[in-house]
Design a protein around this motif. Structure first.
Motif, PDB file in Angstrom:
ATOM      1  N   HIS A   1      56.571  39.558  30.602  1.00  0.00           N
ATOM      2  CA  HIS A   1      56.909  38.561  31.716  1.00  0.00           C
ATOM      3  C   HIS A   1      55.929  38.344  32.643  1.00  0.00           C
ATOM      4  O   HIS A   1      55.934  39.503  33.510  1.00  0.00           O
ATOM      5  N   GLY A   2      55.230  37.349  32.869  1.00  0.00           N
ATOM      6  CA  GLY A   2      54.567  37.014  34.382  1.00  0.00           C
ATOM      7  C   GLY A   2      53.297  37.777  34.368  1.00  0.00           C
ATOM      8  O   GLY A   2      52.448  37.166  35.102  1.00  0.00           O
ATOM      9  N   THR A   3      53.116  39.063  33.873  1.00  0.00           N
ATOM     10  CA  THR A   3      51.936  39.559  34.199  1.00  0.00           C
ATOM     11  C   THR A   3      50.771  39.534  33.328  1.00  0.00           C
ATOM     12  O   THR A   3      50.986  39.789  31.980  1.00  0.00           O
ATOM     13  N   THR A   4      49.553  39.332  33.761  1.00  0.00           N
ATOM     14  CA  THR A   4      48.157  39.218  32.913  1.00  0.00           C
ATOM     15  C   THR A   4      47.954  40.499  32.066  1.00  0.00           C
ATOM     16  O   THR A   4      48.003  41.564  32.560  1.00  0.00           O
ATOM     17  N   PRO A   5      47.573  40.390  30.821  1.00  0.00           N
ATOM     18  CA  PRO A   5      47.000  41.710  30.268  1.00  0.00           C
ATOM     19  C   PRO A   5      45.711  41.973  30.404  1.00  0.00           C
ATOM     20  O   PRO A   5      45.180  43.089  30.285  1.00  0.00           O
ATOM     21  N   VAL A   6      44.951  40.913  31.381  1.00  0.00           N
ATOM     22  CA  VAL A   6      43.740  41.122  31.614  1.00  0.00           C
ATOM     23  C   VAL A   6      43.911  41.875  33.074  1.00  0.00           C
ATOM     24  O   VAL A   6      44.353  41.298  34.198  1.00  0.00           O
ATOM     25  N   ARG A   7      43.198  43.069  33.136  1.00  0.00           N
ATOM     26  CA  ARG A   7      43.526  43.737  34.500  1.00  0.00           C
ATOM     27  C   ARG A   7      42.429  43.340  35.668  1.00  0.00           C
ATOM     28  O   ARG A   7      42.854  43.604  36.687  1.00  0.00           O
ATOM     29  N   CYS A   8      41.315  43.039  35.260  1.00  0.00           N
ATOM     30  CA  CYS A   8      40.272  42.754  36.254  1.00  0.00           C
ATOM     31  C   CYS A   8      39.563  41.415  35.839  1.00  0.00           C
ATOM     32  O   CYS A   8      39.258  41.230  34.566  1.00  0.00           O
ATOM     33  N   PHE A   9      39.380  40.596  36.728  1.00  0.00           N
ATOM     34  CA  PHE A   9      38.641  39.321  36.651  1.00  0.00           C
ATOM     35  C   PHE A   9      37.359  39.627  37.279  1.00  0.00           C
ATOM     36  O   PHE A   9      37.295  39.542  38.647  1.00  0.00           O
ATOM     37  N   PRO A  10      36.299  40.148  36.741  1.00  0.00           N
ATOM     38  CA  PRO A  10      35.031  40.446  37.300  1.00  0.00           C
ATOM     39  C   PRO A  10      34.308  39.267  38.105  1.00  0.00           C
ATOM     40  O   PRO A  10      34.387  38.219  37.499  1.00  0.00           O
ATOM     41  N   TRP A  11      33.675  39.817  39.189  1.00  0.00           N
ATOM     42  CA  TRP A  11      33.221  38.781  40.076  1.00  0.00           C
ATOM     43  C   TRP A  11      32.003  37.662  39.466  1.00  0.00           C
ATOM     44  O   TRP A  11      32.036  36.572  39.599  1.00  0.00           O
TER      45      TRP A  11
ATOM     46  N   ILE B   1      39.150  50.935  35.569  1.00  0.00           N
ATOM     47  CA  ILE B   1      38.405  49.920  35.951  1.00  0.00           C
ATOM     48  C   ILE B   1      37.481  50.066  37.070  1.00  0.00           C
ATOM     49  O   ILE B   1      37.694  50.485  38.080  1.00  0.00           O
ATOM     50  N   VAL B   2      36.034  49.733  36.733  1.00  0.00           N
ATOM     51  CA  VAL B   2      35.132  50.197  37.727  1.00  0.00           C
ATOM     52  C   VAL B   2      35.082  48.832  38.706  1.00  0.00           C
ATOM     53  O   VAL B   2      35.274  47.674  38.403  1.00  0.00           O
ATOM     54  N   MET B   3      34.935  49.308  39.804  1.00  0.00           N
ATOM     55  CA  MET B   3      35.348  48.289  40.975  1.00  0.00           C
ATOM     56  C   MET B   3      33.648  47.786  41.427  1.00  0.00           C
ATOM     57  O   MET B   3      32.842  48.686  42.023  1.00  0.00           O
ATOM     58  N   ARG B   4      33.461  46.358  41.471  1.00  0.00           N
ATOM     59  CA  ARG B   4      32.356  45.729  41.962  1.00  0.00           C
ATOM     60  C   ARG B   4      32.627  44.909  43.047  1.00  0.00           C
ATOM     61  O   ARG B   4      33.938  44.210  42.746  1.00  0.00           O
ATOM     62  N   PRO B   5      31.966  44.543  43.884  1.00  0.00           N
ATOM     63  CA  PRO B   5      32.206  43.569  45.016  1.00  0.00           C
ATOM     64  C   PRO B   5      32.529  42.140  44.295  1.00  0.00           C
ATOM     65  O   PRO B   5      32.287  41.716  43.535  1.00  0.00           O
ATOM     66  N   GLY B   6      33.895  41.592  44.765  1.00  0.00           N
ATOM     67  CA  GLY B   6      34.349  40.247  44.469  1.00  0.00           C
ATOM     68  C   GLY B   6      35.138  40.255  43.253  1.00  0.00           C
ATOM     69  O   GLY B   6      35.751  39.492  42.750  1.00  0.00           O
ATOM     70  N   ASP B   7      35.230  41.561  42.547  1.00  0.00           N
ATOM     71  CA  ASP B   7      36.324  41.768  41.453  1.00  0.00           C
ATOM     72  C   ASP B   7      37.839  41.596  42.102  1.00  0.00           C
ATOM     73  O   ASP B   7      38.216  42.160  43.050  1.00  0.00           O
TER      74      ASP B   7
END
Ligand code: 1HN
Length: 351
Positions: free
Chosen positions: A215-225, A136-142
């Motif tokens: 259980h409990g955990t999102t399959p979407v790993r990154c919520f982009p900014w 997952i590429v990291m961008r500010p606010g992700d």
């Protein structure tokens, strides 16, 4: 409740004390001497209000970068320790927070553990975190989720430092004594999924017809900014401004409608320019990170002024009141999913 055994301790007479001393030798103790401490009329906050200025922490983080490599450190992190709990590696009763630095060319080795982690990216011009085979590429606010027991490593193939806020449920996990950890056999786990995979597959309102949410955990790993910010500001255009929160949204696991993580709830809120909020308290002690804007928050009796990338903590059941001098966006995290699962969460908008 007042004037009852719940908040008044009985007097200790010499005869009673002599009895208590004999009890102590038998690994026993009188409940009536501690009842008011362990059954509280209202929450006794763990920790105090505090703020960490990014402009003060960044040079210290860079100094750490000259003293130790990410490899040697395993994770090069400055822990944000609640000032009332030095040495405890916790910012609230259930949460750990820290600022992590990965310098250009570095790799933080792959491991997994039972505590869950979130990353809120503060500074990055590329570089990645890898979670369970996906880079997952990291961008500010992700906002990026590392679920419990998933392998994760971080790498910086850009020319600039990457800095992010880590929040983990470590104190909770350690209190439950369910902490396990191990290294991946390789320094960097194999990449088995294309970039953007989890968002592409699970972030578009479509799920496999027989999909069973883990259980409990999102399959979407990154919520982009860029998407989060647009959703917040578009919502703000058609939503009344809450007198305590401005316009506040919660991140959601698209498979369940619940929080993205089982133990940590995450939120994004917009305070309009010149917002002057009413006081609010809730039982979930909350870590805030300023994404953009400037303002100040009164937490209990302390006032903290803040700007971009500053981090502050509001202890349990402590009134907080936000003011913004310009339009501001705050990210926040708390153990609300745990409290709600146990039907214990309480909140109060105050006047
Ligand atoms: C951890 O694994 C990370 O993976 C960051 O980046 C902070 C603090 C305590 C225990 C494990 C990471 C951590 C951590």
């Amino acid at each position: 409740m007042s004037n009852s055994a719940l908040d008044v301790k009985p007097e200790i007479t010499p005869k009673r004390q002599e009895f208590y001393d004999r009890l102590g030798k038998k690994a026993a103790a009188p409940l009536w001497e501690v009842l008011a401490d362990i059954v509280t009329v209202k929450p006794k906050p763990v920790g105090v209000p505090a703020l960490w200025r990014f402009d003060e922490m960044r040079p210290l983080l860079m100094e750490a970068g000259s003293l130790i490599t990410a490899h040697e450190a395993e994770r090069r992190v400055l822990i944000l320790e609640n000032p009332a709990m030095p040495g405890k590696s916790q910012i609230t009763g259930t949460l750990y927070a820290g600022l992590q630095l990965v310098l250009p060319g570095e790799v933080a080795p792959s491991h997994r553990h039972t505590p869950s982690a979130l990353r809120f990216v503060l500074e990055s011009e590329g570089g990645y975190t890898a979670v369970d085979g996906e880079r997952i590429v990291m961008r500010p606010g992700d906002f990026i989720v590392t679920p419990a027991w998933t392998y994760h490593d971080h790498g910086n193939d850009s020319n600039a430092p990457i800095i992010w806020l880590d929040v983990l449920d470590l104190p909770l996990i350690n209190q439950l004594a369910v902490g396990f950890a191990e290294h991946h056999p390789q320094e960097t786990q194999p990449v088995t999924l294309p970039e953007g995979d989890s968002l592409a597959r699970f972030g578009s309102g479509l799920f496999p017809v027989d999909y069973k949410p883990a259980h409990g955990t999102t399959p979407v790993r990154c919520f982009p900014w860029d998407r989060s910010r647009k959703a917040l500001l578009d919502t703000a255009r058609s939503t009344p401004v809450n007198r305590c929160h401005g316009v506040k949204m919660r991140y959601e696991n698209p498979a369940t409608g619940g929080f993205p993580m089982a133990t940590i709830g995450t939120f994004l809120q917009m305070l309009p320019a010149n917002f002057s909020g009413a006081p609010y308290r809730s039982t979930d002690a909350t870590v805030f990170c300023v994404k953009e804007g400037r303002g100040k928050s009164k937490i209990g009796n302390d006032v903290f002024s803040w700007g971009p990338r500053d981090i502050f903590v509001v202890p349990s059941w402590t009134p907080v009141q936000h003011e913004a001098s310009e339009q501001s966006i705050l990210f926040s995290a708390s153990d609300r999913p745990v409290q709600q699962a146990l039907r214990l969460w309480r909140e109060e908008e105050m006047s």
